[in-house]
Design a protein around this motif. Structure first.
Motif, short mmCIF file in Angstrom:
data_model
loop_
_atom_site.label_atom_id
_atom_site.label_comp_id
_atom_site.label_asym_id
_atom_site.label_seq_id
_atom_site.Cartn_x
_atom_site.Cartn_y
_atom_site.Cartn_z
N ASN A 1 0.81 -1.21 0.00
CA ASN A 1 0.00 0.00 0.00
C ASN A 1 0.84 1.27 0.00
O ASN A 1 1.82 1.37 0.74
CB ASN A 1 -0.90 -0.01 1.23
N PHE A 2 0.43 2.22 -0.81
CA PHE A 2 1.11 3.51 -0.93
C PHE A 2 0.09 4.64 -0.78
O PHE A 2 -1.08 4.48 -1.12
CB PHE A 2 1.78 3.66 -2.30
N HIS A 3 0.54 5.76 -0.28
CA HIS A 3 -0.25 6.99 -0.27
C HIS A 3 -0.26 7.53 -1.71
O HIS A 3 0.79 7.81 -2.27
CB HIS A 3 0.39 7.98 0.69
N ALA A 4 -1.45 7.65 -2.29
CA ALA A 4 -1.55 8.00 -3.71
C ALA A 4 -1.62 9.48 -3.98
O ALA A 4 -1.79 9.90 -5.13
CB ALA A 4 -2.76 7.30 -4.34
N ALA A 5 -1.56 10.31 -2.93
CA ALA A 5 -1.51 11.76 -3.09
C ALA A 5 -2.62 12.24 -4.04
O ALA A 5 -3.76 11.83 -3.92
CB ALA A 5 -0.13 12.19 -3.55
N SER A 6 -2.26 13.09 -5.00
CA SER A 6 -3.28 13.76 -5.81
C SER A 6 -3.96 12.88 -6.85
O SER A 6 -4.94 13.31 -7.48
CB SER A 6 -2.67 14.98 -6.50
N ILE A 7 -3.51 11.65 -7.04
CA ILE A 7 -4.28 10.72 -7.86
C ILE A 7 -5.67 10.55 -7.25
O ILE A 7 -6.64 10.25 -7.94
CB ILE A 7 -3.54 9.37 -8.00
N SER A 8 -5.76 10.81 -5.94
CA SER A 8 -7.05 10.76 -5.24
C SER A 8 -8.11 11.63 -5.90
O SER A 8 -9.31 11.32 -5.85
CB SER A 8 -6.86 11.23 -3.79
N LYS A 9 -7.68 12.73 -6.51
CA LYS A 9 -8.63 13.68 -7.10
C LYS A 9 -9.46 13.03 -8.21
O LYS A 9 -10.60 13.43 -8.45
CB LYS A 9 -7.89 14.91 -7.62
N SER B 1 5.50 9.60 -3.93
CA SER B 1 5.25 10.18 -5.25
C SER B 1 4.65 9.10 -6.14
O SER B 1 4.88 7.91 -5.92
CB SER B 1 6.54 10.74 -5.87
N CYS B 2 3.90 9.51 -7.15
CA CYS B 2 3.18 8.53 -7.95
C CYS B 2 2.71 9.13 -9.26
O CYS B 2 2.68 10.35 -9.44
CB CYS B 2 1.97 8.00 -7.18
N SER B 3 2.32 8.27 -10.19
CA SER B 3 1.72 8.71 -11.45
C SER B 3 0.80 7.63 -11.98
O SER B 3 1.02 6.44 -11.75
CB SER B 3 2.79 9.04 -12.50
N LEU B 4 -0.24 8.07 -12.68
CA LEU B 4 -1.16 7.16 -13.37
C LEU B 4 -1.40 7.73 -14.76
O LEU B 4 -1.79 8.88 -14.89
CB LEU B 4 -2.48 7.05 -12.59
N THR B 5 -1.12 6.92 -15.78
CA THR B 5 -1.18 7.38 -17.16
C THR B 5 -1.97 6.40 -18.00
O THR B 5 -1.67 5.20 -18.01
CB THR B 5 0.24 7.54 -17.75
N LEU B 6 -2.96 6.90 -18.74
CA LEU B 6 -3.80 6.07 -19.59
C LEU B 6 -3.66 6.48 -21.06
O LEU B 6 -3.75 7.66 -21.38
CB LEU B 6 -5.27 6.19 -19.18
N LEU C 1 -6.02 8.90 -0.66
CA LEU C 1 -6.29 7.53 -1.06
C LEU C 1 -5.06 6.67 -0.79
O LEU C 1 -3.95 7.02 -1.18
CB LEU C 1 -6.65 7.46 -2.55
N ASN C 2 -5.26 5.56 -0.09
CA ASN C 2 -4.19 4.58 0.10
C ASN C 2 -4.53 3.36 -0.75
O ASN C 2 -5.61 2.78 -0.63
CB ASN C 2 -4.08 4.20 1.58
N GLU D 1 -4.74 -2.81 6.02
CA GLU D 1 -4.06 -3.79 6.87
C GLU D 1 -2.64 -3.32 7.16
O GLU D 1 -1.88 -2.99 6.23
CB GLU D 1 -4.02 -5.14 6.17
N PRO D 2 -2.24 -3.27 8.42
CA PRO D 2 -0.90 -2.78 8.78
C PRO D 2 0.23 -3.51 8.04
O PRO D 2 1.22 -2.89 7.67
CB PRO D 2 -0.83 -3.04 10.29
N ALA D 3 0.05 -4.80 7.81
CA ALA D 3 1.11 -5.58 7.17
C ALA D 3 1.34 -5.17 5.72
O ALA D 3 2.40 -5.47 5.15
CB ALA D 3 0.77 -7.07 7.23
N ARG D 4 0.37 -4.48 5.13
CA ARG D 4 0.51 -4.10 3.72
C ARG D 4 0.96 -2.66 3.53
O ARG D 4 1.14 -2.19 2.41
CB ARG D 4 -0.82 -4.31 2.98
N LYS D 5 1.13 -1.92 4.63
CA LYS D 5 1.50 -0.51 4.52
C LYS D 5 2.98 -0.35 4.20
O LYS D 5 3.82 -1.06 4.74
CB LYS D 5 1.17 0.23 5.81
N SER D 6 3.29 0.60 3.35
CA SER D 6 4.68 0.98 3.12
C SER D 6 5.01 2.17 4.02
O SER D 6 4.13 2.75 4.65
CB SER D 6 4.91 1.35 1.65
#
Length: 377
Positions: free
Chosen positions: A78-86, A334-339, A257-258, A222-227
């Motif tokens: 699991n990662f914090h997805a920052a502004s991808i949440s928007k 940090s993250c990115s999603l590209t389609l 969003l996580n 789940e705590p075990a899946r958190k980064s």
């Protein structure tokens, strides 16, 4: 077995083996790309999700969930997805538009009469202007990660009464990226649906998209899946563990969003399934006409070929065709999603460090896109 049947079986095995070999070679090249950037930018952990030909193609984790540990990152880390949440907040708004409960051309104060400012221009802000960063609502620099408000009324107390006295500009005449604008949109979702923003998102957007390992509520992960988030120490310039995790329910809609690369691959598949549904027979989280509306440019910003849509950004490219994306960065992530909808391709990159910059936002996804779209020689 007769000779014809034997020949057909041989050709079938040969074809399957060739396809597997080709994919393995491509995936090895993808690994090479990722590992090169890991080495160049001191990334601790990274996870990628790739869909190709409108199917899940490759999800994989690299590195570890935390500095100086040996627990590896995988596709469910699991990662914090920052502004991808928007993108998800905007989808919730558009669901309510489809139900005729909201109209994005209506005024903000129609839905939130208590949202008042000394600046009378606030009366002119529309929901659409909140969605495309043209409302004039100022951004903020302190998200209070160190002392979060995670109560049930956190979002309401952040939005109302307005903590701003003046708009940055007259609504609609300029572009200014605004995180609070999306917090306001999230509170409108909360009021309209009569349930918490986090619960609405899970029940109406995440779960229907198959994203059952994701949540806007960190406590549900789940705590075990958190980064673990990582930053650069300002003195030593070395990578270190962040002493805060970027979570505060005051800012759930704009960026908490996580999620994981496996779930975001399902989200990209959901978007492409909707996009490819020319017969309107697919029951997606939104309708095709709604997605096309969200992908329609509303403004051309200062960079040639770059457009602002409703939450999404659009880039025109001779090499890749039109593609749609969002990036995100917060403390430690940090993250990115590209389609690339016309190529049936999507790429997500999640990193537990906020310092790599362009490799995560641009270079990794575009190198992978080039690899997967170039014609065989």
């Amino acid at each position: 077995m007769n000779k014809i049947a034997s020949l057909l079986l041989f050709l079938l095995v040969l074809n399957n083996t060739y396809g597997q070999t080709t994919d393995l070679k491509l995936q090895e090249k993808i690994d090479t790309i990722i590992n090169r950037y890991i080495k160049a930018t001191n990334i601790v952990g990274i996870s990628i999700g790739i869909i190709r030909n409108n199917k899940s193609y490759y999800t994989k984790g690299y590195g570890t969930i935390k500095l100086q540990t040996n627990k590896p990152v995988d596709s469910l880390t699991n990662f914090h997805a920052a502004s991808i949440s928007k993108l998800f907040t905007a989808t919730a708004i558009m669901q309510l538009v489809e139900q005729s409960k909201l109209d994005i051309n209506n005024k903000l104060i129609y839905y939130l009469p208590a949202f008042k400012m000394k600046d009378e221009r606030v009366k002119d802000i529309t929901l659409k202007q909140l969605l495309n960063h043209t409302s004039g609502i100022p951004d903020i620099t302190d998200y209070n990660w160190e002392h979060p408000n995670n109560s049930k009324t956190a979002l309401k107390h952040f939005v109302l009464p307005s903590r701003f006295s003046t708009l940055s500009f007259t609504p609609g005449i300029d572009i200014h990226y605004s995180n609070p604008a999306f917090d306001i949109l999230g509170y409108i979702v909360e009021r309209t649906a009569n349930q918490s923003f986090e619960d609405y998102e899970y029940e109406k957007v995440l779960k229907p998209s198959g994203m059952t390992h994701s949540s806007f509520d960190l406590a549900k992960i789940e705590p075990a899946r958190k980064s673990t988030p990582h930053i650069i120490d300002s003195t030593s310039k070395n990578v270190q563990i962040s002493n805060v995790y970027p979570f505060n329910k005051e800012h759930s809609p704009c960026g908490t969003l996580n999620t994981c690369s496996s779930d975001l691959s399902k989200w990209m598949l959901e978007m492409l399934a909707i996009y490819n549904d020319s017969t309107n027979s697919y029951r997606g989280v939104i309708k095709r006409e709604t997605l096309l509306q969200m992908w329609t440019p509303t403004h051309n910003i200062a960079y040639p070929g770059l457009f602002l849509c409703l939450a999404w950004w659009k880039r025109e490219s001779k090499e890749y065709g039109n593609y749609f994306f969002h990036v995100g960065v917060d403390v430690g992530y940090s993250c990115s999603l590209t389609l690339f909808p016309d190529k049936g391709l999507g790429i997500v990159v999640l990193c537990n460090g906020d310092y790599p910059g362009l490799p995560v936002y641009r270079d990794i996804p575009l190198e992978i896109a080039r690899l997967l779209t170039e014609k065989p020689r």
